[in-house]
Write a protein that holds these residues in place. Sequence first.
Motif, short mmCIF file in Angstrom:
data_model
loop_
_atom_site.label_atom_id
_atom_site.label_comp_id
_atom_site.label_asym_id
_atom_site.label_seq_id
_atom_site.Cartn_x
_atom_site.Cartn_y
_atom_site.Cartn_z
N TYR A 95 0.79 -1.32 0.15
CA TYR A 95 0.00 -0.05 0.06
C TYR A 95 0.88 1.18 0.15
O TYR A 95 0.55 2.06 -0.68
CB TYR A 95 -0.89 0.08 1.11
N THR A 96 1.95 1.18 0.75
CA THR A 96 2.95 2.39 0.77
C THR A 96 3.46 2.60 -0.84
O THR A 96 3.46 3.86 -1.06
CB THR A 96 4.09 2.00 1.79
N LEU A 97 3.82 1.38 -1.37
CA LEU A 97 4.28 1.71 -2.67
C LEU A 97 3.34 2.17 -3.67
O LEU A 97 3.56 3.03 -4.45
CB LEU A 97 4.90 0.09 -3.19
N PHE A 98 1.99 1.75 -3.54
CA PHE A 98 0.89 2.30 -4.53
C PHE A 98 0.64 3.60 -4.13
O PHE A 98 0.48 4.57 -5.07
CB PHE A 98 -0.37 1.49 -4.24
N PHE A 99 0.89 4.07 -2.98
CA PHE A 99 0.73 5.33 -2.48
C PHE A 99 1.89 6.58 -3.12
O PHE A 99 1.64 7.42 -3.71
CB PHE A 99 0.67 5.75 -0.97
N LYS A 100 3.09 5.96 -3.08
CA LYS A 100 4.44 6.83 -3.82
C LYS A 100 4.12 6.63 -5.18
O LYS A 100 4.44 7.68 -5.72
CB LYS A 100 5.40 6.01 -3.31
N ALA A 101 3.55 5.45 -5.76
CA ALA A 101 3.33 5.46 -7.14
C ALA A 101 2.25 6.67 -7.67
O ALA A 101 2.37 7.31 -8.66
CB ALA A 101 2.84 4.34 -7.66
N HIS A 102 1.15 6.65 -6.79
CA HIS A 102 0.25 7.68 -6.93
C HIS A 102 0.76 9.28 -7.10
O HIS A 102 0.49 9.96 -7.80
CB HIS A 102 -1.00 7.60 -5.95
N VAL A 103 1.37 9.55 -5.77
CA VAL A 103 1.94 10.93 -5.42
C VAL A 103 2.94 11.06 -6.32
O VAL A 103 3.42 12.40 -6.92
CB VAL A 103 2.28 11.07 -3.98
N LEU A 104 3.94 10.09 -6.23
CA LEU A 104 5.44 10.63 -6.78
C LEU A 104 5.58 10.04 -8.24
O LEU A 104 6.68 10.31 -8.94
CB LEU A 104 6.68 10.15 -5.76
N GLY A 105 5.05 9.12 -8.49
CA GLY A 105 5.02 8.47 -9.94
C GLY A 105 6.08 7.32 -9.80
O GLY A 105 6.67 6.80 -10.96
N ASN A 106 6.36 6.85 -8.61
CA ASN A 106 7.39 5.67 -8.51
C ASN A 106 6.74 4.38 -9.16
O ASN A 106 5.45 4.25 -9.35
CB ASN A 106 7.72 5.45 -6.93
N THR A 107 7.44 3.78 -9.53
CA THR A 107 6.90 2.22 -9.69
C THR A 107 6.78 1.49 -8.51
O THR A 107 7.45 1.37 -7.57
CB THR A 107 7.86 1.51 -10.98
N VAL A 108 5.78 0.28 -8.68
CA VAL A 108 5.55 -0.49 -7.44
C VAL A 108 6.47 -1.88 -7.82
O VAL A 108 7.27 -2.13 -6.89
CB VAL A 108 4.08 -0.95 -7.49
#
Length: 153
Positions: free
Chosen positions: A32-45
């Motif tokens: 869930y943290t990775l998906f949040f970072k993907a949403h906010v920062l555009g990081n990959t999961v």
Amino acid sequence: DPAIWADRGHPEVTEAAKQSLYLRYQLLPYLYTLFFKAHVLGNTVVRPLFHEYPTDPQTHSIDEQFMWGSVVLFSPFLFENQKEVNAYLPNDVWYEPTDEFVKLYPKTGFVKIADNNRQIPPIHSSHTSEGWKYSAHWLQQSSQYTGIERQTN
């Protein structure tokens, strides 16, 4: 439903499914943290190894391992009747979960991971400069999830 396999004479499939689901539930807060970072920062999961280790030429052609974020490395058994995985661990500090505890993995480079009727899928975690660390209990079989703790630098 994994329980149906026990009724059909394959309780080992039910047990493997239960263990995989248990691991998944333990890793959900990190996912869930990775998906949040993907949403906010555009990081990959989910990412290939060369995204985290671009200067390691060994990682450029690896297509049978993947990472969740920069910390969790999966080296799955992909083929029927496969008895071992030839996994690559880049030069980093790696921890290997076992049924009882999490231990420091002693080597890097190519390693053979035997099936040995594993109850936990072959995964490793690294401690990275990103500031995330895993509690020593993150994969222990306990009733409480101790989870991923944020380090303050």
